[in-house]
Design a protein around this motif. Sequence first.
Motif, PDB file in Angstrom:
ATOM      1  N   ASP A 169      13.818 -15.139  -5.043  1.00 11.46           N
ATOM      2  CA  ASP A 169      13.348 -14.756  -3.718  1.00 11.46           C
ATOM      3  C   ASP A 169      11.900 -14.287  -3.731  1.00 11.46           C
ATOM      4  N   GLN A 170      11.453 -13.726  -4.866  1.00 10.10           N
ATOM      5  CA  GLN A 170      10.096 -13.207  -4.943  1.00 10.10           C
ATOM      6  C   GLN A 170       9.060 -14.305  -5.142  1.00 10.10           C
ATOM      7  N   THR A 171       9.527 -15.532  -5.428  1.00 13.82           N
ATOM      8  CA  THR A 171       8.592 -16.631  -5.720  1.00 13.82           C
ATOM      9  C   THR A 171       8.435 -17.600  -4.555  1.00 13.82           C
ATOM     10  N   TRP A 172       9.217 -17.430  -3.468  1.00 14.20           N
ATOM     11  CA  TRP A 172       9.095 -18.384  -2.349  1.00 14.20           C
ATOM     12  C   TRP A 172       7.699 -18.336  -1.739  1.00 14.20           C
ATOM     13  N   ALA A 173       7.081 -17.171  -1.765  1.00 10.94           N
ATOM     14  CA  ALA A 173       5.773 -17.027  -1.102  1.00 10.94           C
ATOM     15  C   ALA A 173       4.715 -17.910  -1.742  1.00 10.94           C
ATOM     16  N   MET A 174       4.862 -18.250  -3.038  1.00 13.33           N
ATOM     17  CA  MET A 174       3.802 -19.009  -3.698  1.00 13.33           C
ATOM     18  C   MET A 174       3.742 -20.463  -3.248  1.00 13.33           C
ATOM     19  N   ILE A 189      21.729 -24.287  -3.129  1.00 14.42           N
ATOM     20  CA  ILE A 189      22.257 -23.005  -3.611  1.00 14.42           C
ATOM     21  C   ILE A 189      21.291 -21.861  -3.363  1.00 14.42           C
ATOM     22  N   HIS A 190      20.027 -22.173  -3.066  1.00 17.22           N
ATOM     23  CA  HIS A 190      19.058 -21.121  -2.761  1.00 17.22           C
ATOM     24  C   HIS A 190      17.964 -21.738  -1.905  1.00 17.22           C
ATOM     25  N   SER A 191      17.426 -20.980  -0.963  1.00 15.09           N
ATOM     26  CA  SER A 191      16.423 -21.523  -0.059  1.00 15.09           C
ATOM     27  C   SER A 191      15.641 -20.385   0.569  1.00 15.09           C
ATOM     28  N   SER A 192      14.411 -20.713   0.955  1.00 10.56           N
ATOM     29  CA  SER A 192      13.617 -19.726   1.681  1.00 10.56           C
ATOM     30  C   SER A 192      14.128 -19.547   3.101  1.00 10.56           C
ATOM     31  N   ARG A 193      14.931 -20.503   3.589  1.00  5.03           N
ATOM     32  CA  ARG A 193      15.567 -20.403   4.903  1.00  5.03           C
ATOM     33  C   ARG A 193      17.065 -20.183   4.694  1.00  5.03           C
TER      34      ARG A 193
END
Length: 593
Positions: A169-174, A189-193
């Motif tokens: 979650d901490q790396t979506w911003a990059m 399995i994981h997404s920024s949305r």
Amino acid sequence: MAGSAMLAYRDGLDQGMEQLQAESNHRLDLFASAVEGMVKRSEHVPATVQLHPDIVALLRGPATPERTAAASAYLRRLNAHVGSLAAFTLNDRGVVVASSNLDHPDDSRIGNDVSFRPYFLEALAGRVGRHFAIGVDGKTPGYFVSHPIHDGAHVIGVAAIKISLQPIDQTWAMVGAPALLADANRVVIHSSRVDWRYTSLVPSTLEQRVEQQLTRLYDDMRIPQFPLVPQLDPQVERQQIGEELVLTRPLDGMDWRVMLFLDLKDVRHAALMQAAMSAVAAAFVALLALVLVQARRIQRQRQEARRMLESANADLESKIGARTQDLLDANAHLKREVREREQAEQSLRDAQVELVHAAKMAMMGQLAAGITHELTQPLGAIRTLSGNAEEFMRRGQLEPVASNLSIIARLTDQMGNIIQPLKAFARKSEPQLVRTDIGQTFSNALFLYGLRLRKMLVALVNDCAPGTVHAWCDANRLEQVLINLIGNALDAMAATPAPELALRAGCSEGPAGGVRWTWITVEDNGAGLSPKAREQLFEPFFTTKAPGAGLGLGLAISRDIVRGFGGDIQVTDRAGGGTCFRLQIPSDGPRPT
């Protein structure tokens, strides 16, 4: 202008997409590397678990509380060192025998049976298992890595570790745009949305859905379809879906994919601006040429228009005179056709009335035997009573004479009641739509078949009493329809051991809440109708009876009568065998406007 704009738009769009991809590729590579580092840094840990003697001693057995406590203490120290969610050991039956997890609900809790998990099955087969899954009890998602524990050539247990995906979650911003992470089953399995999570990038087959339910990788969640339909070819790293550019990167050794969704609105806007400028330039050149050509064309058109106007004026005057005469002739022809059509419609109505009356007379002939039987008994009684009265008068006994005359009067009224329905039925008249009592119509129709019903021992059901149900129709013609349907029902039940005839009626509500339709059913338990006969049942001259038993006009006339009321008639199979005719007639007449 269109060609210039199209070429400029395509060129601008291609250049913009190339530039956007070049700017995003570096960020996507960094993000993929970061995810690989977070997830794979602890993959080697399960392979080292089998080296600890407490773990091997526990699996060799027997599993005492002391051995379980020693093995679990080692796993807690190991889990704290590597920073994973849990480290645990399973025996060869898939039951957790030691764990760093004391009491938190998850796969790793001691005593849990996770033999259905793919990571256990692969490790038990001697391979390294790597799978994403949601915890059995705790519902916490994670990346499970498993390794077989050998005792010589045999696998006596499985060492597993659960790695958290929360640091991602901490790396979506990059990446600077919506992105997702999909596992080997192509499930997000994981997404920024958040709304993208636990959706399928490809349609799931039946086998995949069954396997997901058995292994519970995604708990008991229903996996819906991803909003977009990307192409998952390993050779395709860039694709355009609608207004978005999708970049894909696989993660080494994990069969996972990272997908980045870039908005193309700015690129399209720049391409449209370039296309507009190109179109404006082409328009300027084209307009300059058109001005020169148009100046010459206008001069020629003025001369040609003057000549054509003079010719058209003369031609118009000639056509107006001809068209006026044609209109007068056509008007006269139309008037003649209207008169002829009105005469034809009147003739058709007269013929229909004659046909209805002829059918009634044919029915009267069929009922003559029954009416003769009904009148024979009263006539015989009148003859006997009148002879007795004559003898009593000769003797001077007036009281018996008065009693006999009273009985004769009552029998005469009874005969009148028998003849009155026949007179009304045989009357030739135009249809008069009035509010009609359906119960009384049932009684009149059944009266004409009274003798036949008694001779056939028909079980009669009549659930419509006089005065309860009404319809807007002609009573005499409705009675004719019912007589025809009852006669057909009796013919159909001629060979039935226990014949049953049911007459029912009721009203249905209209769309505004008021009573709008009246329905009538005539049901029998006879031989029924074949599908082919049902299709031709209402055709003129079609009959299922023996030759000479009918002309095949009864049902055709009945349908015309009911349709004349504004309703319809249908035939269906009766439950339990037989036939059901259903009439639908308006309940009320025209409402005042």
